[in-house]
Structures are given as C-alpha cells and as structure tokens.
Design an enzyme around this catalytic site. Structure first.
Site, short mmCIF file in Angstrom:
data_model
loop_
_atom_site.label_atom_id
_atom_site.label_comp_id
_atom_site.label_asym_id
_atom_site.label_seq_id
_atom_site.Cartn_x
_atom_site.Cartn_y
_atom_site.Cartn_z
N LYS A 253 50.76 23.22 34.39
CA LYS A 253 51.37 23.42 35.70
C LYS A 253 52.55 22.48 35.91
O LYS A 253 53.64 22.90 36.31
CB LYS A 253 50.32 23.22 36.81
CG LYS A 253 49.18 24.23 36.72
CD LYS A 253 48.16 24.07 37.83
CE LYS A 253 47.32 22.82 37.74
NZ LYS A 253 46.46 22.76 36.54
N THR A 254 52.32 21.20 35.64
CA THR A 254 53.40 20.22 35.80
C THR A 254 54.56 20.56 34.86
O THR A 254 55.73 20.52 35.26
CB THR A 254 52.87 18.80 35.46
OG1 THR A 254 51.66 18.60 36.18
CG2 THR A 254 53.87 17.73 35.83
N ASP B 84 51.37 17.91 43.20
CA ASP B 84 50.16 18.17 42.43
C ASP B 84 48.97 18.09 43.39
O ASP B 84 49.04 17.40 44.40
CB ASP B 84 50.04 17.10 41.33
CG ASP B 84 49.22 17.61 40.16
OD1 ASP B 84 48.76 18.76 40.20
OD2 ASP B 84 49.04 16.84 39.20
N THR C 184 44.12 23.10 41.29
CA THR C 184 43.03 23.58 40.46
C THR C 184 42.08 24.42 41.31
O THR C 184 41.17 25.04 40.80
CB THR C 184 42.23 22.39 39.88
OG1 THR C 184 41.95 21.48 40.95
CG2 THR C 184 43.03 21.66 38.82
N ARG D 213 46.46 20.30 26.78
CA ARG D 213 46.32 18.84 26.85
C ARG D 213 45.23 18.36 25.89
O ARG D 213 45.39 17.34 25.22
CB ARG D 213 45.99 18.38 28.28
CG ARG D 213 45.76 16.86 28.33
CD ARG D 213 45.53 16.31 29.71
NE ARG D 213 46.72 16.40 30.52
CZ ARG D 213 46.72 16.70 31.81
NH1 ARG D 213 45.58 16.97 32.41
NH2 ARG D 213 47.83 16.74 32.47
P1 ATP Z 1 46.98 18.66 35.62
O1 ATP Z 1 46.69 19.64 36.68
O2 ATP Z 1 45.74 18.02 35.05
O3 ATP Z 1 48.05 17.69 35.92
P2 ATP Z 1 48.75 20.46 34.27
O4 ATP Z 1 48.27 21.87 34.38
O5 ATP Z 1 49.80 20.03 35.20
O6 ATP Z 1 47.51 19.52 34.35
P3 ATP Z 1 50.49 19.54 32.20
O7 ATP Z 1 50.49 18.12 32.60
O8 ATP Z 1 51.67 20.35 32.50
O9 ATP Z 1 49.19 20.25 32.77
O10 ATP Z 1 50.20 19.68 30.64
C1 ATP Z 1 49.34 18.81 29.95
C2 ATP Z 1 49.87 18.54 28.57
O11 ATP Z 1 49.82 19.72 27.80
C3 ATP Z 1 51.31 18.04 28.51
O12 ATP Z 1 51.39 17.07 27.50
C4 ATP Z 1 52.10 19.24 28.09
O13 ATP Z 1 53.16 18.85 27.30
C5 ATP Z 1 51.12 20.03 27.30
N1 ATP Z 1 51.33 21.47 27.49
C6 ATP Z 1 50.89 22.22 28.50
N2 ATP Z 1 51.21 23.50 28.33
C7 ATP Z 1 51.88 23.57 27.17
C8 ATP Z 1 52.47 24.63 26.43
N3 ATP Z 1 52.41 25.90 26.85
N4 ATP Z 1 53.09 24.31 25.29
C9 ATP Z 1 53.13 23.05 24.84
N5 ATP Z 1 52.57 22.01 25.48
C10 ATP Z 1 51.95 22.26 26.63
#
Ligand code: ATP
Length: 334
Positions: A64-65, A109, A158, A217
C-alpha cells in the site's frame, strides 16, 4: 514472537527503501489496481489536476505504501506521509496540510485509526480545500480560515470495515490489494535478490516465494535471511537445498504457513472439534486479538482454502483436516 509476526509488524528500515519499486513497471502483481491507478494518474496529468482522494485496503505488507509513492512519482508530485494514531491534534494535521503544494499526495497509513476529531477536521480539507484553525486562547481565541493546496489524500487501511462512511464517501475509489501468487512473488524475489546482490538459482527463489504467505514484505525478509545463511554456511550462492535449510530453521513450513496460522487451525481442529467456532473463542485460545486474527491471519487462510467462514462460525476445510491428520468421522462434516 515468531518470525512472521515480527516481520509483519516491523519496518526493516534501510533495505525496505532500496527494495521499494519506484514506478508501476517495477512493481509485479496487483495488475487490476495498477491499471486503474495508472489511468487515474494519466487523466490527472492530462488535465493538470490533483487526483481524487482514494483508499488502498488490504493486509499488511502487500504494497500500500509502495503504491502511494509510485502514484506520486508517476504523477511527478511530492508525497508526505503520516499515520492515523500519530495524528493526535488538529494542529498536527494542519501542519501537514499546509506543507503540501498543489497536486501532492498526503498518505495516511492506518487511516481507520484516525481520532474522530481529526477525521472531521479532514473533511473540509478534502472537500473544499480549507481548514479552520484556532488562534490564541481564552477571550482572544478566534478561528481563522486557511486555504490549503489541492492535494490528494491516500488512506491505507488493513480494516476497510472500520473506515467511517463519511470518509469513504469523500474518496473517489477504494482499491483492494490481494495476496500475491507464487509466480508474482517469484518475480519480486528475483528483483530483490539482484538489488541486494544475492546470487541464487531459480528453484531457490521460487522456494522463498512459495513460503512467503503471499506477502512481498515477508518475501524480502526471508530473502535477507537466506542470504545471511548462505554467506555463513556456504559460499554465498543460494541453492534450493540451502534455501530449504535456512527456511526450515525459522520453522516456516512448505505451505508457507507460520506458527500462528497453524495454531489457529489446530485450535479449531482439536479444541473445537473442527468448528464451527466463533472468532472470540479462537482469539482467547490462541492468545491473539480478534482484530489481528481478522485482518492478518484469516484472510490468507480463507483464500488458501484452509479455513471457511460460515454463519455459525469458523470451520476448517477438508484440506486442513488432511494436513493435520484429523479423521473425517472424528469431526463435524465439512
Ligand atoms: P503496511 O500496511 O504494513 O505498512 P504496506 O501494504 O504499506 O504494509 P509496503 O510497505 O508498501 O506495504 O511494502 C512492504 C515491502 O514489500 C516493501 O519493502 C516493498 O518494497 C515491498 N513490496 C510490496 N509490494 C511489492 C511489489 N509488488 N513488488 C516489489 N516489492 C514490493
């Protein structure tokens, strides 16, 4: 705390920034969401307008981030980030909003955890791009209206169900992220391994991907662990055999289920005769919060067909019974 839990909660700092894709083309998976977002970005670019507000929802660690940053990059605008529980006072939000420029993204977030007073304060900002701030205290106190730049709010959650209706109605889209397929995760592991200069063969990267619970992740964190292991125990090159040994050491099984996943399934199987059982009872038995079970564990177990949600409670599937060696006639039929 087991490896998956710490992995899901913790940001792994520096390396997460290196591995974070910057543009849609570097981001494997989530094809539908990417396609919709790229049209959204293109249209805003063509009209030179700020994009409408939107929500990204889905379990932790799915990107998401990362997507919020990608959208800002593709749009050629800045991004400021914060999170629901951190924004305690209207002043915190006002400071952020006034630091933006036209077209920038404000990423919040855990938006479902915004205090209600802040959320209400956000509405006028989202709708009409102004905020009222209080100046002075006591008898001299007065409210001043401040125009703010035309920004785009991107909320990540989430738990979409906990986002208020007024907030959702002010967002143009809600995009739901799904767990990644092993093939998509394989591409992510390959990409990450090149970035962190970890040499590995195809089978090894597929093994890491297959044990990552559909979550990038986790895949990245397992990859770091496998690299450490190969460096210390061998010459640094990761083969399938080395990957397996390294992953087994973390008690991650070949289905990619972690200890809590297995604890949940075993609890239903052995303490509740395979269900149906209510989520509260499961939570008490496994010592985890209902919310965490619902947002982190259940979605994956349901998607992968280990767990079924029925009107009368949770039951385990035939696949789970086979995995746990439960006799069909010992349990309620499912
Ligand atoms: P949270 O809600 O826990 O913050 P999030 O959904 O925001 O999680 P991110 O922080 O964007 O998740 O991603 C987590 C990790 O996974 C990061 O290191 C990111 O680089 C990697 N990542 C996520 N999606 C991908 C993707 N499609 N391709 C490559 N790396 C990814």
């Amino acid at each position: 705390e087991n490896f998956f839990e710490s992995t899901l909660k913790k940001e792994s700092g520096e390396s997460e920034n290196i591995l974070r894709p910057k543009y849609f083309v570097d981001f494997p998976g989530q094809d539908q969401v990417k396609e919709r977002l790229s049209i959204f970005v293109e249209a805003a670019k063509m009209r030179d307008e700020a994009m409408g507000h939107f929500i990204l929802s889905g379990p932790p660690g799915l990107g998401k981030t990362t997507l919020a940053y990608i959208v800002a990059n593709e749009r050629g605008k800045g991004i400021k980030t914060s999170s629901g529980p951190v924004l305690e006072k209207p002043g915190d939000l006002a400071g952020l909003l006034t630091s933006l420029t036209d077209g920038d993204i404000l990423f919040i977030d855990e938006i479902h955890r915004l205090p209600i007073a802040i959320e209400e304060y956000l509405y006028s900002a989202m709708e009409d791009f102004f905020i009222d701030i209080m100046i002075d205290q006591g008898v001299g106190a007065r409210s001043v209206r401040l125009n703010i730049p035309k920004f785009t709010l991107v909320g990540a959650t989430t738990r979409l169900g906990l986002c208020s209706a007024p907030l959702r109605s002010r967002c143009q889209h809600v995009h739901r992220l799904e767990y990644y397929s092993p093939e998509e995760l394989g591409r992510i592991v390959k990409r990450s391994s090149e970035l962190i200069k970890c040499e590995m063969d195809h089978q090894a990267s597929d093994e890491v991907a297959g044990r990552s619970r559909g979550t990038p992740r986790i895949a990245n964190n397992l990859l770091h662990w496998v690299r450490d292991y190969a460096q210390v125990k061998a010459d640094g090159f990761v083969t399938l055999e080395l990957a397996n040994k390294a992953l087994n050491m973390l008690n991650i099984d070949s289905n990619g289920l972690d200890e809590m996943d297995k604890k949940i399934l075993k609890t239903i199987a052995f303490n509740f005769e395979c269900g149906p059982v209510g989520i509260k009872n499961i939570a008490v038995s496994v010592g985890e919060e209902v919310g965490t079970l619902e947002e982190v564990y259940e979605p994956y177990l349901i998607q992968e067909g280990y767990l079924v949600r029925t009107q009368t409670g949770r039951v385990i599937s035939r696949k789970t019974k086979q995995m746990l060696g439960v006799q069909e006639n010992q349990s309620n039929e499912q």
